[in-house]
Scaffold this active site. Structure first.
Site, PDB file in Angstrom:
ATOM      1  N   ARG A 545      98.881 178.650  98.359  1.00  0.00           N
ATOM      2  CA  ARG A 545      99.407 177.626  97.472  1.00  0.00           C
ATOM      3  C   ARG A 545      99.030 176.220  97.956  1.00  0.00           C
ATOM      4  O   ARG A 545      98.745 175.336  97.158  1.00  0.00           O
ATOM      5  CB  ARG A 545     100.934 177.774  97.392  1.00  0.00           C
ATOM      6  N   GLU A 578     103.409 185.821  98.805  1.00  0.00           N
ATOM      7  CA  GLU A 578     104.329 186.029  97.684  1.00  0.00           C
ATOM      8  C   GLU A 578     104.135 187.426  97.117  1.00  0.00           C
ATOM      9  O   GLU A 578     103.053 188.002  97.185  1.00  0.00           O
ATOM     10  CB  GLU A 578     104.088 184.968  96.598  1.00  0.00           C
ATOM     11  N   GLU A 589     100.042 180.460  86.238  1.00  0.00           N
ATOM     12  CA  GLU A 589     100.432 179.418  87.201  1.00  0.00           C
ATOM     13  C   GLU A 589      99.240 178.999  88.041  1.00  0.00           C
ATOM     14  O   GLU A 589      99.105 177.819  88.397  1.00  0.00           O
ATOM     15  CB  GLU A 589     101.577 179.899  88.103  1.00  0.00           C
ATOM     16  N   ASP A 646      96.553 172.688  80.797  1.00  0.00           N
ATOM     17  CA  ASP A 646      97.023 171.339  80.508  1.00  0.00           C
ATOM     18  C   ASP A 646      95.895 170.358  80.808  1.00  0.00           C
ATOM     19  O   ASP A 646      95.936 169.581  81.764  1.00  0.00           O
ATOM     20  CB  ASP A 646      98.268 171.031  81.350  1.00  0.00           C
ATOM     21  N   HIS A 857     110.120 186.739  83.527  1.00  0.00           N
ATOM     22  CA  HIS A 857     108.848 187.428  83.750  1.00  0.00           C
ATOM     23  C   HIS A 857     107.804 186.689  82.913  1.00  0.00           C
ATOM     24  O   HIS A 857     107.640 186.960  81.722  1.00  0.00           O
ATOM     25  CB  HIS A 857     108.917 188.890  83.313  1.00  0.00           C
ATOM     26  N   CYS A 859     104.733 186.934  82.894  1.00  0.00           N
ATOM     27  CA  CYS A 859     103.645 187.798  82.429  1.00  0.00           C
ATOM     28  C   CYS A 859     103.911 188.291  81.009  1.00  0.00           C
ATOM     29  O   CYS A 859     102.983 188.458  80.213  1.00  0.00           O
ATOM     30  CB  CYS A 859     103.478 189.005  83.345  1.00  0.00           C
TER      31      CYS A 859
END
Length: 891
Positions: A545, A578, A589, A646, A857, A859
């Site tokens: 990350r 994670e 993400e 975005d 969730h 997904c």
């Protein structure tokens, strides 16, 4: 003993006072048949009834040309049918009283052939009582505006329009008649026309043929006319063919004037309708089997004439006439379709809209009046398919007639995109890569030499060509299959993407991407079996990350160099440390974080305009081309994996991705202040050179604020901008700002984008604004639509207290809080293509009242919501969850 029988003559013989009601049958050998003349007379009456009718517009006889439902036939077919009707003693109409003895052709024939036989007639019509051939117009096989006006005047005087109706029926049901009608001819004076007509009446048939070649104004025998279509033998036709490629020999303005006069009369309009029903199948046959257009390009005239009928979209035409005509029109060869598109491109926007609405009306009518589903495909409806093909001609006419920019095209990449190392194996396994020659190109587009992207502003908006009812019933999985297989038997609406909305096209793109992913996965498995080594069937990225850019871009760079085909595998992202399993949400993400980092102004790859809120390539960036290539790969991967980013680019970026350079008008979006300044320069009414004192040298600042001078032309600092050369100055300035300064960065960016999308139908299906919608999603957040499409699970339903409180809370959020909620629930703060109504969100019960926060969730767009005891607690817990959400874990 010889068999002697008594046979009564046809009942119609009695109508002519035939005295043979009781005759010996068969007649004695060698004797004349006493009823032969009467039989001939009856057959002639049947024939004229079939070809000209009785004159009664309300006739109910199905074997009469005056009957509204009668389908017209040619002379040979009418002769055969007349004999059949005589044999079965079919109904024979009496001449209608309104004809007043002026329009019945068969009366003249019967007078010539039967009046001498006193056994069959007790009186004969005098020569003075017979209508002349000129008044009856029975030999008139094509029309001119002058002739229509003449007949209209005669009919107006008598109050009987049946002669005009018969002429229209005869000419407009005949391909040859229509092709020869309303030709562009030399304008004669009235005296010359009268002189020509007087000469015409005195000439025999051979002389009339010669006169037709020189004056283009005389009739021909119908059978000779039919053969003439194929031969195109008239001298007038040859002269017309010497016109420009886009010219037609029909006088369109004359046709419009004629229609405006005739369509006001309902009876005459019915004649056009019936004639079109008869004409269309014959034309379809001519084009399909006889190749008539190649022998006579003037055959196109009949389509031009019919399409000028402003009533084609009316309900009377939609059932039979217009579908038949569309099928015939769609059979035209490619060159003829292109010629028609070029001709129509010269029409006004209102004319283009009328033709577009005609075909749209037919598509909508057929879709609504039928129940299409997966078993009864709309692709199998001939009328809808034909109308869509016809609509394509109007679509390209709309493009050609608009504002075109054909010249400013991006150059192709110098370096070809490297081929996959798996290519040889794929060939061995019969898995040759699809579309190796590049994206599909529409044949009509190639013939016309113009693309949708070339049109800056069409005559009417592209959105008006989209047919929503068709999109609602289209089975996109089946349609995509037809699109890929490219069979002649099955039509795919993806070959006419202008009729599809962005949602439908996005679904087609989704199927294409998924099938390609599965293909790559299959190839990988087969490859591992052949080589005996374990290969990954996914594009797997494991990133930290805190170092997401370094990890992701280094990995993607290696893949792009070693084996670009891996980029077409399904993306699988894993964040180090994670536990989240990527079923789509982790990838969302990942893209969001990568975009945030890449477009951070501190990195310096892009500049940010506070006024427009848009990013642009930094011409002074220190990053190498490889970094911009990787950004292009990320955008391509987002589309390929159906993720929304975005990203805030001006529209010119998407135009450049599709192959068009930026021009002055693009500056309005990307550099609005500069655009306004240059616009004022163009509109300045004073002396530009003396008042503004500018030259062809411009000044820019680098990353550190230092001024940089650039000459738009050689020795530009010595060339003043004047009223005469200011347009050139503006064009060169825009070329410099949008293309030259960012040439290296954009080429690398586009190259990365095409590494992922080069085999995709993306460029074929989408316009630039739709590409932006694919990448960025919709900025319009309609939460009312989201509420209507949300489903519930685990004991919740639409009427549950907690659900009512939930939606009241969400609707009360501000714009930023709504975006955070979307980000928390779906992994992105943008609506998908088609709006939030296309987002299938599920709210599931996650236990009784508790202090735990809601979870999701991403997904699967599932929100797990505990049954909080109060609305206040629900709001507090939900706001905390969406505000501080980051990272993935296992529930």
């Amino acid at each position: 003993m010889k068999n002697i029988a008594k046979k009564s003559c046809s009942s119609h013989c009695l109508e002519c006072d035939c005295c043979c009601s009781d005759v010996t049958w068969p007649p004695p050998k060698g004797s004349a048949n006493p009823c032969r003349a009467a039989a001939k007379h009856l057959i002639e009456r049947y024939y004229h009834q079939l070809t000209e009718g009785c004159g009664n517009e309300a006739c109910t006889n199905e074997f009469c040309a005056s009957c509204p439902g009668f389908r017209r036939m040619d002379n040979n077919a009418a002769a055969v049918k007349a004999l059949e009707l005589y044999k079965i003693n079919a109904k024979l109409c009496d001449p209608h009283p309104s004809k007043k003895g002026t329009s019945s052709a068969y009366l003249e024939n019967s007078a010539k052939g039967v009046h001498h036989n006193s056994a069959c007639s007790d009186r004969t019509m005098s020569r003075k009582e017979l209508p002349s051939a000129r008044e009856d117009f029975k030999d008139l096989n094509y029309l001119t505006e002058e002739k229509v006006n003449e007949i209209l005047e005669i009919c107006g005087e008598t109050g009987d329009y049946s002669p005009l109706i018969r002429v229209i029926g005869r000419v407009f049901s005949s391909a040859e008649g229509l092709v020869q009608s309303f030709r562009k001819t030399k304008q004669h004076t009235k005296e010359e026309l009268k002189s020509l007509q007087a000469k015409d009446e005195d000439k025999d048939e051979d002389e009339k043929e010669n006169a037709a070649c020189s004056a283009a104004a005389m009739e021909e025998d119908s059978e000779a006319s039919s053969s003439r279509i194929g031969e195109g033998a008239s001298q007038g036709d040859n002269n017309v063919q010497k016109l420009g490629l886009d010219e037609v020999s029909v006088d369109i303005e004359a046709v419009r004037r004629v229609y405006s006069k005739l369509l006001a009369n309902e009876k005459i309009e019915a004649a056009f309708l019936n004639a079109l029903v008869y004409l269309s199948p014959n034309v379809e046959c001519d084009l399909t089997y006889h190749n008539v257009y190649s022998r006579d390009p003037n055959y196109l005239n009949l389509f031009v004439i019919v399409m000028e009928n402003s009533n084609l979209h009316s309900p009377e035409y939609l059932e039979i006439a217009l579908p038949l005509f569309c099928k015939a029109l769609s059979k035209l060869p490619l060159a003829a379709l292109a010629k028609l598109a070029r001709l129509w491109s010269k029409y006004s926007a209102e004319q283009i809209r009328r033709m577009m609405e005609t075909f749209q009306q037919l598509i909508t009518y057929k879709v609504i009046s039928n129940e299409f589903n997966s078993r009864n495909l709309v692709n199998d409806d001939d009328a809808v398919v034909a109308a869509t093909k016809c609509l394509k001609i109007v679509y390209y006419a709309n493009i050609l007639g608009g504002e075109l920019d054909i010249d400013h095209n991006e150059e192709e990449d110098d370096k070809p995109i490297p081929e996959s190392s798996e290519l040889t194996l794929q060939e061995l396994l019969g898995e040759e890569r699809r579309n190796k020659k590049g994206p599909r190109v529409d044949p009509l587009e190639t013939e016309l030499g113009v693309k949708t992207i070339d049109c800056r502003r069409p005559l009417i908006p592209f959105e008006e060509f989209v047919n929503e009812p068709l999109n609602d019933v289209l089975e996109m999985d089946k349609d995509y299959t037809f699109f890929k297989v490219e069979t002649e038997n099955k039509f795919s609406f993806m070959t006419c993407p202008f009729v599809l909305n962005a949602v439908t096209k996005n679904l087609g793109l989704y199927y294409d991407n998924r099938i390609r992913m599965y293909s790559e996965r299959r190839i990988t498995v087969l490859y591992s079996l052949v080589q005996g080594q374990q290969l990954n069937p996914y594009l797997r990225l494991k990133v930290r990350r805190d170092h997401i850019i370094d990890d992701a871009l280094v990995r993607l760079e290696m893949i792009a160099m070693e084996n670009p085909a891996d980029l077409k595998k399904q993306l699988y992202v894993e964040f180090e440390g994670e536990q989240g399993v990527d079923e789509g949400g982790v990838s969302k993400e990942f893209f969001q974080l990568v975009v945030e980092e890449i477009f951070n102004p501190d990195i310096g790859m892009f500049t940010y305009d506070e006024t427009t809120k848009l990013f642009w390539f930094n011409p002074s960036s220190f990053e190498n081309e490889g970094q911009f290539t990787l950004i292009g790969i990320v955008l391509g991967l987002a589309i390929y994996n159906n993720c929304i980013l975005d990203v805030h680019f001006p529209m010119v970026v998407y135009r450049k991705l599709l192959g068009k350079k930026g021009t002055f008008r693009d500056l309005a979006d990307s550099h609005p202040v500069l655009h306004q300044s240059l616009k004022e320069l163009l509109e300045y009414e004073g002396n530009v050179e003396e008042d503004m004192m500018i030259t062809f040298q411009i000044s820019q600042t680098d990353l550190f604020g230092n001024p940089l001078m650039y000459n738009l032309r050689e020795n530009g600092d010595r060339i003043p901008v004047t009223n005469e050369n200011r347009k050139e100055f503006v064009a060169l300035y825009a070329e410099y700002m949008l293309n030259k300064t960012v040439e290296k960065q954009f080429k690398a960016f586009r190259r990365g984008f095409h590494m992922v999308t080069n085999e995709s139908p993306l460029k074929y299906l989408f316009r630039p604004e739709e590409i932006e919608l694919l990448i960025c999603g919709s900025r319009n957040l309609d939460f009312q639509a989201l509420e209507e499409t949300t489903e519930y699970d685990g004991g919740y339903n639409r009427d549950s207290r907690i659900i009512r409180d939930f939606w009241e809370t969400v609707h009360s959020f501000g714009e930023e809080q709504k975006r955070l909620f979307l980000q928390f629930t779906t992994g992105t703060d943008r609506a998908p293509v088609g709006g939030l109504g296309k987002l299938k969100m599920i709210i599931a019960k996650n236990g009784p009242d508790t202090d735990r926060l809601p979870t999701s969730h991403t997904c699967f767009n599932v929100l797990l919501l505990p049954e909080y005891s109060s609305k206040e607690k629900l709001r507090e817990r939900l706001l905390k969850a969406i505000t501080y959400a980051k990272g993935f874990g296992m529930l």
